[in-house]
Design an enzyme around this catalytic site. Structure first.
Site, PDB file in Angstrom:
ATOM      1  N   ASP A   1       7.110  -2.368  11.563  1.00  0.00           N
ATOM      2  CA  ASP A   1       6.782  -3.895  11.837  1.00  0.00           C
ATOM      3  C   ASP A   1       6.691  -4.158  13.249  1.00  0.00           C
ATOM      4  O   ASP A   1       6.429  -4.392  14.210  1.00  0.00           O
ATOM      5  CB  ASP A   1       7.255  -4.809  11.585  1.00  0.00           C
ATOM      6  CG  ASP A   1       6.717  -5.014   9.556  1.00  0.00           C
ATOM      7  OD1 ASP A   1       5.908  -3.863   9.086  1.00  0.00           O
ATOM      8  OD2 ASP A   1       7.168  -5.575   8.793  1.00  0.00           O
TER       9      ASP A   1
ATOM     10  N   TYR B   1      15.531  -3.767  11.382  1.00  0.00           N
ATOM     11  CA  TYR B   1      14.519  -3.586  10.960  1.00  0.00           C
ATOM     12  C   TYR B   1      14.292  -2.236  11.266  1.00  0.00           C
ATOM     13  O   TYR B   1      14.229  -0.969  11.210  1.00  0.00           O
ATOM     14  CB  TYR B   1      13.166  -4.738  11.179  1.00  0.00           C
ATOM     15  CG  TYR B   1      12.132  -5.126   9.877  1.00  0.00           C
ATOM     16  CD1 TYR B   1      13.009  -4.872   8.828  1.00  0.00           C
ATOM     17  CD2 TYR B   1      10.753  -5.121   9.895  1.00  0.00           C
ATOM     18  CE1 TYR B   1      11.502  -4.764   7.308  1.00  0.00           C
ATOM     19  CE2 TYR B   1       9.753  -5.352   8.377  1.00  0.00           C
ATOM     20  CZ  TYR B   1      10.829  -5.380   7.518  1.00  0.00           C
ATOM     21  OH  TYR B   1       9.895  -5.169   6.845  1.00  0.00           O
ATOM     22  N   TRP B   2      13.284  -2.346  12.457  1.00  0.00           N
ATOM     23  CA  TRP B   2      12.464  -0.712  12.630  1.00  0.00           C
ATOM     24  C   TRP B   2      12.748  -0.579  14.281  1.00  0.00           C
ATOM     25  O   TRP B   2      12.573   0.242  15.108  1.00  0.00           O
ATOM     26  CB  TRP B   2      10.906  -1.123  12.762  1.00  0.00           C
ATOM     27  CG  TRP B   2      10.503  -0.956  11.216  1.00  0.00           C
ATOM     28  CD1 TRP B   2       9.878  -1.865  10.615  1.00  0.00           C
ATOM     29  CD2 TRP B   2      10.489   0.360  10.408  1.00  0.00           C
ATOM     30  NE1 TRP B   2       9.805  -1.562   8.687  1.00  0.00           N
ATOM     31  CE2 TRP B   2      10.201  -0.061   9.311  1.00  0.00           C
ATOM     32  CE3 TRP B   2      10.322   2.035  10.600  1.00  0.00           C
ATOM     33  CZ2 TRP B   2       9.375   0.991   8.487  1.00  0.00           C
ATOM     34  CZ3 TRP B   2      10.200   2.697   9.638  1.00  0.00           C
ATOM     35  CH2 TRP B   2      10.282   2.571   8.152  1.00  0.00           C
TER      36      TRP B   2
ATOM     37  N   GLU C   1      17.413  -0.408   0.998  1.00  0.00           N
ATOM     38  CA  GLU C   1      15.821  -0.760   1.945  1.00  0.00           C
ATOM     39  C   GLU C   1      15.823   0.379   2.983  1.00  0.00           C
ATOM     40  O   GLU C   1      14.517   1.014   3.581  1.00  0.00           O
ATOM     41  CB  GLU C   1      14.947  -1.748   2.534  1.00  0.00           C
ATOM     42  CG  GLU C   1      13.466  -2.007   3.495  1.00  0.00           C
ATOM     43  CD  GLU C   1      13.146  -3.458   3.745  1.00  0.00           C
ATOM     44  OE1 GLU C   1      11.800  -3.650   3.766  1.00  0.00           O
ATOM     45  OE2 GLU C   1      14.141  -4.545   3.453  1.00  0.00           O
TER      46      GLU C   1
ATOM     47  N   TYR D   1       6.407 -15.553  -0.988  1.00  0.00           N
ATOM     48  CA  TYR D   1       6.066 -14.542   0.235  1.00  0.00           C
ATOM     49  C   TYR D   1       5.424 -15.474   1.756  1.00  0.00           C
ATOM     50  O   TYR D   1       4.549 -16.245   0.982  1.00  0.00           O
ATOM     51  CB  TYR D   1       5.395 -13.348   0.269  1.00  0.00           C
ATOM     52  CG  TYR D   1       5.246 -12.450   1.320  1.00  0.00           C
ATOM     53  CD1 TYR D   1       6.074 -11.792   1.695  1.00  0.00           C
ATOM     54  CD2 TYR D   1       4.043 -12.689   1.320  1.00  0.00           C
ATOM     55  CE1 TYR D   1       5.744 -10.773   2.605  1.00  0.00           C
ATOM     56  CE2 TYR D   1       3.383 -11.445   2.113  1.00  0.00           C
ATOM     57  CZ  TYR D   1       4.280 -11.042   3.209  1.00  0.00           C
ATOM     58  OH  TYR D   1       3.936  -9.994   4.310  1.00  0.00           O
TER      59      TYR D   1
ATOM     60  N   ASN E   1       0.564  -1.092   0.470  1.00  0.00           N
ATOM     61  CA  ASN E   1      -0.117   0.072   0.156  1.00  0.00           C
ATOM     62  C   ASN E   1       1.117   1.480   0.113  1.00  0.00           C
ATOM     63  O   ASN E   1       0.812   2.020  -0.886  1.00  0.00           O
ATOM     64  CB  ASN E   1      -1.228   0.300   1.187  1.00  0.00           C
ATOM     65  CG  ASN E   1      -1.659   1.284   0.956  1.00  0.00           C
ATOM     66  OD1 ASN E   1      -1.903   2.143   0.822  1.00  0.00           O
ATOM     67  ND2 ASN E   1      -3.027   0.933   1.441  1.00  0.00           N
ATOM     68  N   TRP E   2       1.715   1.597   1.144  1.00  0.00           N
ATOM     69  CA  TRP E   2       2.381   2.752   0.712  1.00  0.00           C
ATOM     70  C   TRP E   2       3.845   2.426   0.612  1.00  0.00           C
ATOM     71  O   TRP E   2       3.611   4.144   0.092  1.00  0.00           O
ATOM     72  CB  TRP E   2       2.072   3.187   2.439  1.00  0.00           C
ATOM     73  CG  TRP E   2       3.414   2.936   3.359  1.00  0.00           C
ATOM     74  CD1 TRP E   2       3.407   1.247   3.619  1.00  0.00           C
ATOM     75  CD2 TRP E   2       4.375   3.269   4.420  1.00  0.00           C
ATOM     76  NE1 TRP E   2       4.459   0.838   4.245  1.00  0.00           N
ATOM     77  CE2 TRP E   2       4.295   2.161   5.169  1.00  0.00           C
ATOM     78  CE3 TRP E   2       4.052   4.550   5.079  1.00  0.00           C
ATOM     79  CZ2 TRP E   2       5.533   2.426   6.505  1.00  0.00           C
ATOM     80  CZ3 TRP E   2       5.253   4.576   6.289  1.00  0.00           C
ATOM     81  CH2 TRP E   2       5.858   3.570   6.688  1.00  0.00           C
TER      82      TRP E   2
END
Length: 413
Positions: A158, A338-339, A382, A82, A35-36
């Site tokens: 996430d 990651y986050w 990324e 995936y 989506n984003w």
């Protein structure tokens, strides 16, 4: 690599990740439409192919549910690379999709695209769809006024420490066996751990079991946390939607009212201890224990707060490259997972839009320069280690290429 070379590479990445009307984030790791990611892809395409930019958004909204929700993944084609795929989500939509949404940045970027390259009739057709999505957020994700997420994936961030309080109360022990695909594409040390993934899948299984009934998910789901990032994004997106309405000769009253309602509820996520707007568990009232880059999106919404900005400035100064996704002073900081600490060029771009709107030109230039340095030195990855610029996650990433073209490659960057 020169600016011209980087521009050409960025355009080639967008074209290479094009799957016919939509782009994937990157081959292998993310083989569907996100989506984003797509909204940023459209922004990137607008710098050299405006028609393709509008097509990207149109394809995304073609998967909109009757409820108004725009899902976070659209499974246009089958791909077993995936997990979890459409058979796990099972909402029964056409095209197949996931059962949750993602940050509603589409109106923000659609306005920027229109201001830059035009396309009024394309925008006119998208306007009612964007308005319906914003209504969905109001009706099903703002129980306390501010925006909440029912799954960490819905936030787009996430495994951010923002979600640790809510994640601690999710039982992932009964999800059964499954095979992750992400760790076969990138270094597992940079991805969420198995315990996190078990809980993610438990939340998906809950949603599927209740037929993705939003009332059940909101009232009884295993996870519900107020998200400062989506709250600020939604305030800005509603105001941009109101500006779009005025451009189109429509009534801007409703999106303006939605923005005002959310802003009025901001005290509910103010954390006195951290002196910042902060993620908060809507079930227990517990706040996250550290400031994240979500708080740095305050200026995107026009929300200025001197105490929080002082904290964010200190957080920024603790790293070399861009805004880290987690405060480096926190015990939970991990610069490559990651986050939980890395800097994300795409989030830096959103923060920069807010800085520009607030007239903070020196800070915007600094952020753009640091982001450009990451891409020049490491490529279109990324995300990056904010301390030493090590590239992390997927390579040849659509949204990194897109923000290079639309923002980071300015000559004075």
């Amino acid at each position: 690599m020169t600016m011209t070379d980087l521009d050409a590479t960025a355009r080639e990445i967008l074209r290479g990740n094009d799957r016919g009307g939509y782009t994937i984030p990157t081959a292998g790791l993310y083989p569907f439409q996100w989506n984003w990611d797509s909204a940023f892809a459209a922004w990137g395409f607008s710098t050299f192919d405006p028609d393709r930019a509008w097509t990207e958004l149109e394809t995304l909204f073609s998967a909109q549910w009757d409820t108004g929700m725009v899902p976070h993944i659209v499974f246009h084609k089958e791909d077993d690379g995936y997990f979890p795929g459409p058979s796990v989500w099972g909402p029964g939509t056409t095209p197949a999709s996931s059962g949750i949404s993602q940050p509603p940045v589409a109106a923000i970027l659609a306005r920027k695209i229109h201001d830059s390259v035009g396309g009024t009739e394309r925008l006119r057709a998208l306007y009612p769809r964007m308005l319906a999505w914003h209504r969905w957020w109001r009706d099903w994700r703002c129980p306390e006024g501010v925006a909440c997420v029912t799954h960490p994936w819905e936030s787009g961030r996430d495994n951010c420490p923002d979600w640790d309080p809510g994640m601690a109360n999710v039982d992932g022990s009964q999800v059964g066996t499954y095979t992750r695909r992400d760790t076969g594409h990138v270094d597992a040390s940079m991805r969420p751990g198995k315990e996190d993934y078990d809980r993610y899948i438990a939340m998906v299984q809950f949603g599927r079991a209740c037929g993705w009934d939003q009332k059940t998910i909101l009232e009884d789901g295993p996870f519900l946390m107020a998200d400062p990032a989506i709250t600020f994004i939604l305030i800005r997106a509603n105001r941009d939607l109101a500006a779009i309405a005025e451009t189109l000769g429509e009534d801007p009253t409703e999106p303006l009212a939605m923005a005002a309602e959310i802003e009025a509820a901001l005290p509910s996520i103010w954390n006195d201890e951290l002196q910042a707007y902060c993620a908060r568990d809507a079930r227990t009232g517990e706040f996250a224990s550290a400031i994240s880059s979500g708080a740095a999106l305050g200026l995107l919404a026009g929300v200025e707060n001197a105490a929080m900005e002082e904290k964010l400035a200190a957080m920024w100064d603790r790293v070399r490259y861009g805004i880290p996704s987690n405060d480096p002073a926190a015990d939970s900081f991990d610069p490559r997972r990651y986050w939980r600490g890395p800097t994300w060029p795409v989030v830096n771009a959103l923060i920069a839009i807010g800085l520009t709107s607030a007239g903070r030109s020196a800070e915007e230039r600094r952020l753009r320069k640091e982001t450009a340095e990451l891409i020049r030195s490491g490529g279109f990855f990324e995300y990056f280690d904010p301390l030493d610029a090590t590239p992390c996650g997927g390579d040849r990433f659509t949204w990194t290429a897109a923000i290079w073209l639309a923002w980071a490659n300015r000559e004075d960057a």
